[in-house]
Write a protein that holds these residues in place. Structure first.
Motif, short mmCIF file in Angstrom:
data_model
loop_
_atom_site.label_atom_id
_atom_site.label_comp_id
_atom_site.label_asym_id
_atom_site.label_seq_id
_atom_site.Cartn_x
_atom_site.Cartn_y
_atom_site.Cartn_z
N VAL A 67 71.48 74.11 61.33
CA VAL A 67 71.06 73.84 62.71
C VAL A 67 72.14 74.34 63.65
N VAL B 69 68.13 68.70 67.95
CA VAL B 69 67.28 67.93 67.06
C VAL B 69 65.85 67.98 67.55
N TYR C 45 69.21 64.43 59.72
CA TYR C 45 70.12 65.57 59.75
C TYR C 45 71.37 65.19 58.97
N ASP D 73 69.25 70.49 58.82
CA ASP D 73 68.08 69.63 59.00
C ASP D 73 67.58 69.16 57.64
#
Length: 1128
Positions: free
Chosen positions: A612, A651, A661, A606
């Motif tokens: 992530v 997300v 991202y 991120d």
């Protein structure tokens, strides 16, 4: 009785005139004839105790020489005075003793009358006459914005081998005809055509046309860019296309359309009545097409004109007077006057044969009386025109001039040039109470075996494209506003124009010819490409820190087929794939996004540099085949690197904002993305397979036939089955010649054929989502596919339905992605592909479908609220349009299905939802398009049937709790997250970019029951804002309530200097619109019935907008910039 002199006939004439008023002179009429023998007849019938006194003249002389003459300029006595003065002696024989028989025989021995034929000045100054039947003649031309020809071909008159139609000629000819006589009138509807014509006219002619508009001779009716369909568009598209047309009319002419004119769409929606009707400020709405059974009953009951309340939430505050024509949208038989039409014109030249004034006036009166007998009040409307008429306008106006002149002299009825606005005012002035209509006018049938429910699904790929571009257009206008509208560069206008055309009732409906569908799609693509530049420039501007260069962002329009060169490219060392994700909704979203990649050693981070959670899912061979074939067909290329995986990652995106991202190659095996575990399942129904990482779990039988749905958090457990099948399209060779086609759904039989061939099942599991892949093979088609597509090596060649059932860890619904096609037709049978979702529920024939994505309407199988339905087609007659979703309920739970585009659907069995997903047919349904609905895709390897991809979503909730999911997730389906890509140096990325930003106050989010459906910068410098309440009255315990939106927090970096609430299309102030609204009387309801609650005025100091359930409010806002947007 014999009379031998003028003095002897005077008493008889005087006796006739005592019972009738003389016809007033209308100008000089001179005649010349040698009279051999005649009869004199009055037009009116003899008086009796059941009828009023005969109307005055005119009197008609029939000559033995086979021509006739009508005397209108003289009364009866003055006629005989003139005749005797010139002839001398007349011999007249009475056929009866009583005057009301009116049979006079003249025998003239040798009579010669010297006369001449001169110019007749027709009196066209018709006005409404109290106490008479008023026939409102409404000249019009219905001009399809594409159908058999493209919109531009129709406009310029090219490709006339298909249809001799030229709209440019229509407008040229009509304007010229209107300028000849100030009493003539004409209405025009399709602004897409009028704009094309208008920009080519000289300033001098434009000034004259403005005078015609200001005087009411030329009136804009409906006023959208096109006459939109009412079954298959989304309500936001209906608003947008209407707004474009209304803004053009307001800008160029200062006029506000008053009347809705939806004369040709194939059924009519509740949203049309209350939203793109009453909420536009329309006083009335008119259309032609309703079910043949419904029309028959309404003609008997005189209920063709009603007060329509389309929304139970808004009720009387958004009702509209609605008129249904007693026949089609053309004139009565015998009154069509285009060149080469067969209707007899009025021939009133006494020197020519076939003089027929009295005969044609009698025809007119008879047709008027017949129509008056099926409606209320002494006003009826005749539509003087039909498709692409008035290419030579004088052929129409000449005849209407004569009819108004001679009919009004006859006196039995009154004829006048009129418009729907004049007609509406006359109906309102009658102070009549009208029947109440609720719900809608679907489905439409014009014949016992002809239900127009096939077009709900026809051309599903195009329907999907239109819906995708609609959501894209909404997001693009938001970003255009945040960046600032360009005065010389790319804008979103082309996409808006293309989408407007696509809402036409022969566009998104799927009922156009193939080359026309390609033209619509081409326009959408051109608009997309220009809007892509707007989005890329806006994101680059918003994400770059001051002093840094703009970033070159690119989008991937073919993500639906897993084609995205930006994400598939292997990046060089030190580079990262930057993914900027924009959220066009007013609330924060946490979702899983997927992009295609070619490597398995990737890592996602991120904007804080934190890893992530992500997952790699192998791309199914069947979908990979589709991807490669369509990329080759339409791009003439294959990607340098073929993708192997979908990369899925979580997300979090702020409202009306973006998050950033990065995806990069990982050298650390432990930190790489998880690869899904994959295994095939083969077994019996006694074995089960469980999928689902969160609260929702699905338990499949190993053969894929049945499943069990379990949501532990919501305490829901239900047995269900998901299956596919098809209907055989009727070829029209039975007793009834009606075939299934682009418009009509007529299955051959009373049940579907379930695909029960061998089904393979593959399960993929990972930390974010689980997938179940099924390829449904029918042994009937395996040999055919193998023989035709031997070059393929993938299972795709022997299965034409592939489905992926997807369950996300953090979601409580099921996502089903499908690919269907090519539909085999080698057996000579067209097929209409369906899916069925079945649960054990007692639903009592009741189900609910949406109206253009807004209100849900209760449906009852084999039942209509307005008449006793005679069931002829138990399948097609129970199909309804679905744009948002469909659901069923019993006493404990609800089963809901949401869709990603317009489809047809029903509940033909209790507890079951059926959707039609694709159609491929081999016969035309004979409704005008003249082409078989057989879509194909051609490459260098040949042509084959179209394959489509799509999604639907399902969920089971406790009773009364499904609306929240349907409304909120439905809005997220319409407005998906928007992904943009670029490649950047990893180290410099965060130093040069704003990684996250919200276009509204960073601490603010819209309520869950409100959506921003328009945020657009206008050329005037104002901002167009629309806010929509997403819930109906009583739909949800906590969300079907008044909602509040703080405008100051929507525009935190700007000062709001003025807020003006307007009509839906922003062409007039809302307060002025409400002052002009007509208060119609409704049968059975008192004038003081309580009105539904609506949002109040906006306080200029507090600037808080109230929204009641189902309310949409539109504002023009003037802003002053305080500072630029900043990171949240």
């Amino acid at each position: 009785m014999k009379l031998s002199s003028h003095h002897q006939i005077r008493p008889l004439v005087e006796k006739i005139e005592k019972a009738s008023t003389p016809v007033p002179p209308s100008g000089p009429h001179m005649w010349s004839a040698t009279i051999l023998s005649t009869q004199i007849h009055p037009f009116a019938s003899p008086p009796s105790h059941r009828s009023p006194s005969p109307s005055p003249g005119p009197y008609h002389l029939h000559f033995s020489s086979h021509f006739s003459l009508s005397i209108y300029s003289l009364s009866v006595s003055s006629f005989f005075d003139a005749l005797n003065a010139r002839v001398g002696v007349l011999t007249i024989t009475m056929a009866g003793a009583e005057w009301y028989l009116i049979q006079l025989f003249l025998l003239v021995v040798v009579v010669s009358v010297s006369v001449r034929s001169e110019y007749i000045e027709y009196d066209t100054k018709g006005r409404v006459v109290e106490g008479k039947l008023n026939v409102h003649l409404v000249p019009h031309s219905h001009d399809d914005v594409g159908w058999l020809k493209t919109v531009d071909q129709y406009y310029v008159g090219s490709n006339n081998s298909i249809r001799g139609a030229c709209v440019q000629n229509v407008l040229d000819s009509v304007i010229s005809a209107l300028l000849e006589d100030e009493n003539r009138k004409f209405i025009y509807v399709e602004m897409a055509f009028f704009q094309r014509w208008w920009r080519q006219q000289s300033p001098k002619l434009k000034a004259k046309v403005r005078e015609l508009v200001n005087s009411g001779q030329l009136e804009f009716i409906n006023g959208g860019m096109t006459m939109h369909d009412e079954a298959t568009p989304h309500y936001i598209d209906l608003i947008d296309q209407t707004t474009l047309g209304h803004q053009f009319i307001r800008k160029e002419f200062g006029q506000i359309p008053r009347v809705g004119w939806q004369i040709d769409p194939f059924g009519h929606s509740a949203v049309q009545a209350y939203l793109v009707g009453a909420e536009l400020g329309f006083d009335s709405l008119f259309f032609a097409r309703i079910d043949y059974q419904d029309r028959a009953k309404r003609k008997i009951d005189k209920t063709l004109e009603v007060i329509w309340r389309g929304s139970k939430s808004l009720g009387s505050t958004s009702q509209i007077f609605t008129g249904i024509f007693p026949r089609h949208y053309d004139p009565p038989d015998g009154f069509v006057f285009e060149i080469n039409d067969v209707s007899e014109p009025i021939q009133d030249d006494i020197l020519l044969f076939d003089y027929n004034v009295q005969e044609r006036v009698n025809d007119f009166v008879a047709a008027a009386v017949a129509q008056a007998n099926v409606t209320r009040t002494n006003h009826i409307m005749w539509l003087m025109g039909t498709d692409f008429r008035y290419q030579y306008a004088n052929s129409w106006f000449r005849q209407m001039d004569k009819f108004i002149h001679y009919v009004n002299l006859d006196g039995r009825v009154n004829a006048l040039y009129s418009t729907p606005s004049i007609y509406t005012d006359a109906k309102y002035a009658a102070s009549q109470s009208w029947p109440l209509k609720t719900d809608d006018f679907f489905p439409y049938a014009d014949h016992p075996n002809a239900y127009w429910t096939g077009y709900f699904t026809s051309r599903p790929a195009f329907k999907g494209y239109v819906r995708a571009m609609s959501g894209y257009y909404l997001a693009a206008r938001q970003l255009e506003f945040f960046h600032g509208r360009s005065t010389g560069g790319p804008t979103t206008d082309k996409l808006g124009d293309a989408l407007a055309l696509a809402q036409h009732h022969d566009a998104v409906s799927g009922t156009e010819r193939q080359h026309v569908a390609a033209d619509y799609a081409k326009r959408l693509h051109i608009g997309y490409e220009e809007s892509e530049k707007v989005i890329a420039a806006s994101l680059a501007f918003l994400s770059s820190k001051q002093g840094n260069k703009d970033t070159d962002f690119q989008l991937c329009p073919l993500l639906n087929i897993s084609y995205c060169p930006q994400s598939e490219t292997i990046l060089p060392s030190g580079k990262s794939l930057v993914v900027v994700i924009y959220n066009p909704l007013g609330w924060k979203r946490k979702e899983v996004v997927r992009i295609p990649v070619s490597l398995d050693n990737v890592i996602v981070k991120d904007f804080h540099g934190e890893v992530v959670e992500s997952q790699l899912i192998p791309v199914a061979d069947a979908f990979l085949s589709i991807r490669n074939e369509y990329a080759k067909a339409y791009l003439s290329e294959t990607s340098a690197v073929s993708n192997k995986y979908w990369l899925a990652f979580i997300v979090s995106v702020p409202p009306l904002g973006f998050s950033t991202y990065t995806v990069s190659v990982s050298n650390d095996t432990g930190a790489s993305t998880s690869v899904s575990s994959v295994y095939s399942v083969q077994g019996s129904r006694n074995e089960t397979v469980e999928v689902g990482q969160g609260s929702l779990k699905l338990l499949y039988s190993a053969d894929g036939g049945t499943l069990h749905y379990i949501n532990r958090r919501r305490s829901v457990s239900a047995a269900a089955e998901q299956s596919y099948g098809y209907y055989k399209g009727n070829d029209g060779t039975d007793v009834d010649s009606q075939a299934s086609g682009a418009y009509v759904f007529r299955p051959n039989g009373t049940s579907s054929i379930k695909l029960e061939g061998k089904s393979s099942m593959t399960v993929m599991k990972g930390p974010l989502l689980d997938e179940v892949h099924q390829q449904l093979n029918s042994y009937i088609y395996q040999v055919w596919f193998a023989s035709v597509y031997v070059k393929y090596e993938h299972p795709f060649v022997v299965s034409w339905i592939i489905a992926i059932t997807r369950v996300y860890k953090g979601k409580e619904h099921v996502e089903v992605e499908f690919a269907i096609g090519p539909i085999p037709t080698n057996d000579g049978i067209g097929k209409e592909i369906i899916t069925q979702i079945t649960a054990t529920m007692k639903t009592n024939k009741i189900f609910y479908t949406d109206s253009n994505g807004r209100d849900f309407i209760k449906r009852i199988r084999d039942y209509r609220t307005d008449w006793d339905l005679e069931v002829n087609q138990p399948i097609a007659g129970n199909y309804y349009p679905i744009n948002l979703g469909i659901y069923v309920e019993d006493d404990s739970k609800e089963l809901s299905v949401l869709v990603d585009r317009s489809v047809g659907g029903s509940s033909l069995v209790d507890g079951q939802i059926e959707l039609m997903l694709h159609r491929r047919l081999l016969h035309d349904d004979v409704r005008g398009v003249g082409e078989v609905l057989n879509e194909t895709v051609c490459t260098s390897d040949g042509c084959r049937g179209l394959t489509i991809q799509g999604k639907y979503f399902l969920r089971i909730d406790p009773l009364g709790e499904g609306a929240r999911w349907r409304r909120i997730v439905g809005q997220e389906i319409y407005s998906p997250l928007l992904l943009a890509f670029t490649a950047e140096d990893t180290d410099d990325l965060m130093n040069s970019h704003v990684p996250v930003l919200s276009g509204i106050d960073s601490s603010y989010s819209l309520p869950d029951n409100v959506a921003i459906i328009t945020l657009q910068a206008l050329d005037s410098g104002e901002v167009l804002l629309r806010l929509a309440h997403l819930f109906e009255v009583g739909e949800d315990a906590s969300l079907s309530t008044m909602a509040m939106v703080e405008l100051k927090r929507l525009f935190p970096e700007k000062k709001i200097s003025k807020v003006t609430e307007t009509s839906l299309s922003a062409n007039q102030e809302r307060s002025e619109m409400e002052k002009k609204r007509l208060a119609w009387k409704v049968e059975g309801l008192s004038d003081d019935e309580p009105k539904p609650l609506r949002g109040g005025p906006v306080d200029p100091a507090k600037l808080v907008v109230e929204l009641s359930p189902m309310e949409i409010r539109t504002f023009l806002i003037e802003l002053k910039v305080i500072q630029m947007y900043h990171a949240s």
